[in-house]
Design an enzyme around this catalytic site. Sequence first.
Site, short mmCIF file in Angstrom:
data_model
loop_
_atom_site.label_atom_id
_atom_site.label_comp_id
_atom_site.label_asym_id
_atom_site.label_seq_id
_atom_site.Cartn_x
_atom_site.Cartn_y
_atom_site.Cartn_z
N ASN A 210 12.30 -9.50 -67.96
CA ASN A 210 13.67 -9.37 -68.44
C ASN A 210 14.06 -7.90 -68.47
OD1 ASN A 210 13.15 -8.23 -71.22
ND2 ASN A 210 11.95 -10.11 -71.36
N PRO A 305 4.04 -18.61 -77.24
CA PRO A 305 3.99 -18.62 -78.71
C PRO A 305 5.07 -17.71 -79.27
CG PRO A 305 2.23 -17.26 -77.79
CD PRO A 305 2.88 -17.96 -76.63
O1 C5P Z 1 14.11 -16.69 -80.78
P1 C5P Z 1 14.46 -15.36 -80.21
O2 C5P Z 1 13.68 -15.03 -78.97
O3 C5P Z 1 15.91 -15.09 -80.06
O4 C5P Z 1 13.96 -14.35 -81.36
C1 C5P Z 1 13.99 -12.99 -81.19
C2 C5P Z 1 13.03 -12.37 -82.15
O5 C5P Z 1 11.77 -13.01 -82.15
C3 C5P Z 1 12.71 -10.93 -81.75
O6 C5P Z 1 12.39 -10.24 -82.94
C4 C5P Z 1 11.49 -11.11 -80.86
O7 C5P Z 1 10.71 -9.92 -80.80
C5 C5P Z 1 10.75 -12.22 -81.55
N1 C5P Z 1 10.00 -13.10 -80.65
C6 C5P Z 1 8.63 -13.13 -80.70
N2 C5P Z 1 7.92 -13.97 -79.87
C7 C5P Z 1 8.58 -14.79 -79.01
C8 C5P Z 1 9.98 -14.75 -78.94
C9 C5P Z 1 10.66 -13.89 -79.77
O8 C5P Z 1 8.02 -12.37 -81.47
N3 C5P Z 1 7.89 -15.57 -78.22
#
Ligand code: C5P
Length: 406
Positions: A210, A305
Amino acid sequence: MLELDGKQILLGITGGIAAYKTAELVRLLRKSNAQVQVVMTRAATEFITPLTLQTLSGRTVRQDFFDPNDEASIGHIDLARWADLILIAPASADFMARLTHGLANDLLSTLCLATTAPIATAPAMNQQMWLNPATQANAKLLQERGIKLWGPDAGEQACGETGPGRMLEPSALLAHVVKQFSSQALAGRCVVLTAGPTQEPIDPVRFIGNRSSGKMGFALAHALVEAGAKVYLISGPVSLPTPPGVVRININTAAEMQQNVAEQVDKCDIFIACAAVADYRPEITASQKIKKNQDQIELILTRNPDILAEVAARAAPPFTVGFAAETERVTEYAEEKRKLKRVDMVAANLVGAKQGGFEKDENALTVLWEGGSKNLPMAKKENLARSLVTLITERYYAEKHPTKDS
Ligand code: C5P
């Protein structure tokens, strides 16, 4: 507000080849809004011209003790009083010896005797000179008297030798200056921080990734060090230098990030998930490069995860901070995320073509916690990071955590 707003730095330059680097140091200090008064020894003027430093600092460079013109502008005792910090960079072996013995045979050494401001030295000399027992004894004595020693670094030297004695780089010296003036509100605290993207391999040459540049995470790491924290930065592949004082662990995939977070998180007081972790990874990574001999191929993806949610769900979690990048209804979605992942704080921002976000240098955040919120307006990521660290520090101490003095 910039990090050194209004701070008065007296920069003493002594004779050594590293003096040429002080042009950059003055520029960085000025960029951080410090006022800089340069005082040079006679030997220093052999290595860099006063005019260069005068132009960059915007102030007349002071050189001689008995200079009627200088005395007319501001006397040496007033100059000693003016300084919030005296930084000697580079500090030659000779100057360190003079400082140790309290000599006052030029303007700079006199100012050091006359000031009540903190004094810091950035030693720079040939490695044998640095390792010489006389210099080592001087350095030890200066430290015992409360004079700071920033550096030296080890490495290749101008004289062609390799070893300890290189002056710290201007950016590292700036970090020390900022730290000197910061509140150190997170001194003694440990922070684990994730940053950047993850790359999920499809085959040996391709991956799902990304656009995260890692800039916000790295700015946060920098601001956390400024606030006195011990920082472990677990970073995906980005092309950014490691902020001084940060322990960096490089990873590629979400699984590697998860494993490294698990290894570090036990010792941390605060966990900040700033990384843009890939939500899915290819179920199978091909061992050889996939050939384009079919019109269509299928890629089966498996959920990665959720590292942040896992940390927040631990029996005794650290203070957890997550990020939420949304393209619409930012506050609403971010609040949902905060509750769902059970994190202490969420920093949300609008991403999209016109907004700040991933690859930009500026950003704005809406920060949410149980029972409160705050908007941090559009600012450079370095400054935004400082505001966010201030907020994290407030909430960290306000919630279940004891104050650093208790
Ligand atoms: O659910 P989403 O991806 O939008 O959440 C974003 C937050 O969760 C960010 O703080 C990101 O670093 C963390 N995150 C994580 N592990 C993932 C996905 C997101 O720690 N697999």
